[in-house]
Every structure is written in structure tokens, then in C-alpha cells.
Design a protein around this motif. Structure first.
Motif, PDB file in Angstrom:
ATOM      1  N   ASN A 288      39.656  42.992  44.298  1.00 58.21           N
ATOM      2  CA  ASN A 288      38.800  44.155  44.518  1.00 58.21           C
ATOM      3  C   ASN A 288      37.686  43.799  45.500  1.00 58.21           C
ATOM      4  OD1 ASN A 288      36.865  46.323  44.207  1.00 58.21           O
ATOM      5  ND2 ASN A 288      38.003  46.884  42.367  1.00 58.21           N
ATOM      6  N   ALA A 289      37.888  44.203  46.744  1.00 57.39           N
ATOM      7  CA  ALA A 289      36.937  43.837  47.789  1.00 57.39           C
ATOM      8  C   ALA A 289      35.596  44.537  47.613  1.00 57.39           C
ATOM      9  CB  ALA A 289      37.519  44.156  49.158  1.00 57.39           C
ATOM     10  N   PHE A 290      35.576  45.722  46.978  1.00 59.14           N
ATOM     11  CA  PHE A 290      34.301  46.385  46.716  1.00 59.14           C
ATOM     12  C   PHE A 290      33.398  45.470  45.885  1.00 59.14           C
ATOM     13  CE2 PHE A 290      36.357  50.632  47.481  1.00 59.14           C
ATOM     14  CZ  PHE A 290      35.485  51.027  48.488  1.00 59.14           C
ATOM     15  N   ILE A 291      33.960  44.904  44.823  1.00 60.53           N
ATOM     16  CA  ILE A 291      33.176  44.022  43.961  1.00 60.53           C
ATOM     17  C   ILE A 291      32.841  42.724  44.686  1.00 60.53           C
ATOM     18  CG2 ILE A 291      33.241  42.652  41.832  1.00 60.53           C
ATOM     19  CD1 ILE A 291      34.818  44.881  40.531  1.00 60.53           C
ATOM     20  N   ALA A 292      33.824  42.150  45.398  1.00 59.21           N
ATOM     21  CA  ALA A 292      33.589  40.888  46.095  1.00 59.21           C
ATOM     22  C   ALA A 292      32.495  41.024  47.148  1.00 59.21           C
ATOM     23  CB  ALA A 292      34.880  40.404  46.745  1.00 59.21           C
ATOM     24  N   LEU A 293      32.543  42.084  47.948  1.00 54.99           N
ATOM     25  CA  LEU A 293      31.550  42.270  48.995  1.00 54.99           C
ATOM     26  C   LEU A 293      30.158  42.528  48.412  1.00 54.99           C
ATOM     27  CD1 LEU A 293      33.710  44.416  51.418  1.00 54.99           C
ATOM     28  CD2 LEU A 293      32.732  42.193  51.972  1.00 54.99           C
ATOM     29  N   ALA A 294      30.109  43.315  47.346  1.00 51.97           N
ATOM     30  CA  ALA A 294      28.818  43.624  46.731  1.00 51.97           C
ATOM     31  C   ALA A 294      28.177  42.377  46.129  1.00 51.97           C
ATOM     32  CB  ALA A 294      28.995  44.699  45.659  1.00 51.97           C
ATOM     33  N   VAL A 295      28.962  41.568  45.419  1.00 50.55           N
ATOM     34  CA  VAL A 295      28.424  40.344  44.819  1.00 50.55           C
ATOM     35  C   VAL A 295      28.047  39.339  45.903  1.00 50.55           C
ATOM     36  CG1 VAL A 295      28.931  38.392  43.307  1.00 50.55           C
ATOM     37  CG2 VAL A 295      29.696  40.683  42.668  1.00 50.55           C
ATOM     38  N   ALA A 296      28.888  39.217  46.951  1.00 47.32           N
ATOM     39  CA  ALA A 296      28.615  38.275  48.034  1.00 47.32           C
ATOM     40  C   ALA A 296      27.308  38.619  48.734  1.00 47.32           C
ATOM     41  CB  ALA A 296      29.759  38.275  49.039  1.00 47.32           C
ATOM     42  N   GLU A 297      27.092  39.914  48.980  1.00 46.20           N
ATOM     43  CA  GLU A 297      25.848  40.330  49.626  1.00 46.20           C
ATOM     44  C   GLU A 297      24.647  40.037  48.726  1.00 46.20           C
ATOM     45  OE1 GLU A 297      24.355  44.157  52.147  1.00 46.20           O
ATOM     46  OE2 GLU A 297      25.117  44.549  50.132  1.00 46.20           O
TER      47      GLU A 297
ATOM     48  N   GLY B 176      31.677  52.870  46.214  1.00 46.07           N
ATOM     49  CA  GLY B 176      32.926  52.193  45.873  1.00 46.07           C
ATOM     50  C   GLY B 176      32.899  51.597  44.480  1.00 46.07           C
ATOM     51  N   LEU B 177      31.769  51.023  44.078  1.00 45.47           N
ATOM     52  CA  LEU B 177      31.652  50.444  42.737  1.00 45.47           C
ATOM     53  C   LEU B 177      31.698  51.525  41.663  1.00 45.47           C
ATOM     54  CD1 LEU B 177      28.902  47.787  43.472  1.00 45.47           C
ATOM     55  CD2 LEU B 177      31.311  47.342  42.993  1.00 45.47           C
ATOM     56  N   VAL B 178      31.057  52.661  41.920  1.00 44.25           N
ATOM     57  CA  VAL B 178      31.130  53.786  40.978  1.00 44.25           C
ATOM     58  C   VAL B 178      32.576  54.243  40.833  1.00 44.25           C
ATOM     59  CG1 VAL B 178      30.463  56.178  40.574  1.00 44.25           C
ATOM     60  CG2 VAL B 178      28.769  54.543  41.387  1.00 44.25           C
ATOM     61  N   LEU B 179      33.303  54.292  41.954  1.00 46.23           N
ATOM     62  CA  LEU B 179      34.696  54.736  41.916  1.00 46.23           C
ATOM     63  C   LEU B 179      35.589  53.734  41.182  1.00 46.23           C
ATOM     64  CD1 LEU B 179      35.105  56.223  45.502  1.00 46.23           C
ATOM     65  CD2 LEU B 179      35.003  57.464  43.338  1.00 46.23           C
TER      66      LEU B 179
ATOM     67  N   TRP C  79      36.725  63.341  41.947  1.00 47.09           N
ATOM     68  CA  TRP C  79      37.000  61.915  42.066  1.00 47.09           C
ATOM     69  C   TRP C  79      38.171  61.604  42.985  1.00 47.09           C
ATOM     70  CZ3 TRP C  79      32.715  60.100  40.914  1.00 47.09           C
ATOM     71  CH2 TRP C  79      32.000  60.498  39.802  1.00 47.09           C
ATOM     72  N   VAL C  80      39.226  62.396  42.916  1.00 48.47           N
ATOM     73  CA  VAL C  80      40.392  62.134  43.764  1.00 48.47           C
ATOM     74  C   VAL C  80      40.003  62.206  45.237  1.00 48.47           C
ATOM     75  CG1 VAL C  80      42.673  62.941  44.460  1.00 48.47           C
ATOM     76  CG2 VAL C  80      42.039  62.942  42.044  1.00 48.47           C
TER      77      VAL C  80
ATOM     78  N   LEU D 178      26.824  49.579  38.113  1.00 48.59           N
ATOM     79  CA  LEU D 178      27.367  50.707  38.872  1.00 48.59           C
ATOM     80  C   LEU D 178      28.797  51.019  38.440  1.00 48.59           C
ATOM     81  CD1 LEU D 178      26.038  50.094  42.506  1.00 48.59           C
ATOM     82  CD2 LEU D 178      25.309  51.835  40.873  1.00 48.59           C
ATOM     83  N   VAL D 179      29.565  49.985  38.118  1.00 48.38           N
ATOM     84  CA  VAL D 179      30.914  50.213  37.593  1.00 48.38           C
ATOM     85  C   VAL D 179      30.831  50.970  36.270  1.00 48.38           C
ATOM     86  CG1 VAL D 179      32.999  49.108  36.706  1.00 48.38           C
ATOM     87  CG2 VAL D 179      31.869  48.190  38.748  1.00 48.38           C
ATOM     88  N   LEU D 180      29.911  50.568  35.393  1.00 47.46           N
ATOM     89  CA  LEU D 180      29.736  51.255  34.110  1.00 47.46           C
ATOM     90  C   LEU D 180      29.257  52.690  34.305  1.00 47.46           C
ATOM     91  CD1 LEU D 180      28.104  48.419  31.965  1.00 47.46           C
ATOM     92  CD2 LEU D 180      30.414  49.352  31.752  1.00 47.46           C
ATOM     93  N   LEU D 181      28.445  52.916  35.342  1.00 44.51           N
ATOM     94  CA  LEU D 181      28.034  54.281  35.649  1.00 44.51           C
ATOM     95  C   LEU D 181      29.250  55.141  35.961  1.00 44.51           C
ATOM     96  CD1 LEU D 181      25.915  56.455  36.285  1.00 44.51           C
ATOM     97  CD2 LEU D 181      25.773  55.509  38.611  1.00 44.51           C
ATOM     98  N   GLY D 182      30.189  54.591  36.697  1.00 46.31           N
ATOM     99  CA  GLY D 182      31.410  55.326  36.995  1.00 46.31           C
ATOM    100  C   GLY D 182      32.217  55.638  35.746  1.00 46.31           C
TER     101      GLY D 182
END
Length: 311
Positions: A108-117, A205-208, A32-33, A14-18
Motif C-alpha cells: 500500500n503505497a499510500f501508507i508507505a509514502l505517508a509514513v516515509a514523509e 488516500g489514507l481515508v479511502l 466512495w466509489v 486517518l485510516v480509522l476515520l475512513g
């Protein structure tokens, strides 16, 4: 390690998609802004509030977790401040120092929360939100203070505290904890609407995160950028895992704490650097390199921590 690697792969896709969407120009770049602001002020706070308001923290060793999380961030901050005379003697400017400091301490809590879930389910999501709640105030306190002192982003004591108390992440976290502890329940349709926003927050959030990365700035990283990458992805996990293990935290709780320490820096620090006299270009480059490198270091950190947790 392979299982962990495959589990976090969807997050980084998803990060790469962004990254691709930003470079492809298929989407109006002015979007994006607005989305970043929407995510920062509404989506991510909704996720924090929803998670913390409904979380069951029984057996999560909150006291030890608080000491380990806050203590590690504080220790890293003190170490960096003590290193300032040496860094200055090497030609590092005050503005550059602020970005090294920010990218070494923010996560980066977006990444931390996504991986944790993905790895640990609802328990992982709740514990990650708890760790974030514990450190969000000290992290913002330390970073704003450093930017005011070294970056020339003054404004006085009033400005400093205004930045802290108006932070939407702090407000949402505090409200979630308050509702959790008091047992107050929101009107169900309102809570459902918040939950719907929370559900959308992680993927968007990951896309962003990917949209905010600057590949060109990271192709030839400077010494300052390499230092910041090493501090965040290697030194910070060592600090947090060691402190947590010494305090008796074990099992999945220790793994989730390690995950929070191992993720790259948060993109919102870039906006703060622009606003308060920091080195915004260095921040963007460091965030990009950290995100790319963390794809490999997160599985490594979690594998080593799992070995430590097993005794």
C-alpha cells in the motif's frame, strides 16, 4: 520503537476515520466509489509524477535499490508459485491462491509514502517513490499473470499487456522519471495544479484505505488469510532487508526500503480480483487484517532494521 509508533499513529488515525465514515453513514455511500476512482486515476498519479519529476536521486544507490526491490518481489513470487502444489493439496483453490499471491506481493503505497514523509521527510518520500517505480511494473506483471493463469481472468496476451501499459500509476511514474532525467519542465501553473492534487492525495488516500476495509470479514480470519498476513508483514520485510543489506544499502535508505516491504497490501488488488476471477472476499479480509496488524509490525520491522543498519 515508541517514537516510530507515535510517528505513524496519525497515518492510522486517518485510516480509522475512513472506517468510521463508512460505518456511520454520515456521508452518501455512493461517494466512495467515485473517490476511489478519482484517487486511482488522478490523485495518486499526480503524487508520483510530482515527486519523481522533482526528486534528487543523487546518492540514493538506485542500482542496488533496483536489484534489491525487484529481486525480493521476484523471489517472493517464485516461492509462492513453488508452494502452489502444497497449497492445492491443502484444499486451496486457484482463485484463493491468486488472493494469497496478490496480498503477499502488493504494498500500500499510500501508507508507505505517508509514513516515509512523516519519518524521513522529502528524502524518504523521494526514495519511497523510487522504490515504488522500480517494482510497480514487475508487481503488476506477476499479479496479472497469476490471475490470468489461476483465476480464469483470461483475455489473451493482448489483454495482459493492455493491463500493464494502461496502468495510470505506471504511466505517471514513467513520465515523472522522464521529466527528471531530461530536465523538461512543465508550464508552471500546470505543475502547480499537479502539486495541489498531489498534496491532497495522501490524506484522502489514507481515508479511502479505511473506507475499503471490511471489519466483519476479518473477525475470524481463515488459515489462508493468516498465511497471507505472515507472508506480507514478516517474510517480505525479511527478504527485502536482507537483500538490501547484502548489496551494501545502509542508513535511511535501508529503513525506507524496509518500510515499503512492511506496509499492508494495496486495496486496488481487490478490484483486480473482482474483475479477473480471484477471491475478492478473501482479499478484502486479508487487507483488513494486514492493515490492523501492521500498526504494530511496522514499528517492529523499522526498529530491527535500524539495528541492522547501525551494524
Amino acid at each position: 520503537m515508541t517514537a516510530i509508533f507515535e510517528s505513524i499513529l496519525p497515518v492510522f488515525l486517518l485510516v480509522l476515520l475512513g472506517v468510521w465514515l463508512r460505518r456511520s453513514r454520515l456521508v452518501d455511500q455512493g461517494l466512495w466509489v467515485g473517490l476511489e476512482q478519482f484517487g486511482y486515476y488522478f490523485l495518486f498519479p499526480s503524487l508520483l509524477f510530482s515527486t519523481l519529476a522533482k526528486a534528487d536521486f543523487t546518492g540514493m544507490e538506485a542500482d542496488a535499490t533496483a536489484i534489491a526491490a525487484i529481486g525480493s518481489v521476484t523471489l517472493m513470487s517464485i516461492a509462492l508459485l513453488l508452494a502452489w502444489p502444497l497449497l492445492r493439496s491443502k484444499g486451496i483453490s486457484g482463485a484463493t491462491f491468486t488472493s494469497i499471491f496478490q496480498t503477499a506481493t502488493r504494498w500500500n503505497a499510500f501508507i508507505a509514502l505517508a509514513v516515509a514523509e512523516k519519518l524521513y521527510g522529502a528524502i524518504g518520500l523521494s526514495l519511497t517513490a523510487l522504490v515504488m517505480t522500480l517494482i510497480i511494473i514487475p508487481i503488476n506483471f506477476y499479479n496479472v499473470a497469476v490471475l490470468v493463469w489461476f483465476g480464469g481472468g483470461g483475455g489473451g496476451v493482448g489483454f495482459f499487456f493492455l493491463k500493464i501499459i494502461t496502468n495510470p500509476l505506471i504511466i505517471a511514474s514513467a513520465a515523472g522519471i522522464l521529466f527528471n532525467l531530461t530536465g523538461i519542465e512543465l508550464y508552471e501553473p500546470v505543475m502547480t495544479a499537479i502539486d495541489m492534487l498531489a498534496t491532497a492525495s495522501l490524506s484522502l488516500g489514507l481515508v479511502l484505505v479505511g473506507v475499503g476495509l471490511r471489519i466483519a470479514d476479518a473477525l475470524k480470519p481463515t488459515g489462508a488469510a493468516i498465511l497471507a498476513v505472515a507472508l506480507k508483514l514478516i517474510v517480505m520485510p525479511i527478504f527485502m532487508v536482507s537483500a538490501s543489506a547484502l548489496l551494501g544499502i545502509t542508513g535511511d535508505a535501508l529503513l525506507v526500503i524496509a518500510l515499503g516491504a512492511a506496509v499492508p497490501t494495496a486495496m486496488n488488488g481487490y478490484l483486480l480480483a473482482k474483475q479477473m476471477g480471484g477471491d475478492a472476499e478473501l482479499y478484502a479480509a486479508v487487507a483488513t487484517v494486514q492493515t490492523a496488524v501492521s500498526f504494530f509490525t511496522i514499528p517492529l520491522v523499522l526498529s530491527v532494521t535500524r539495528y541492522v543498519a547501525a551494524g
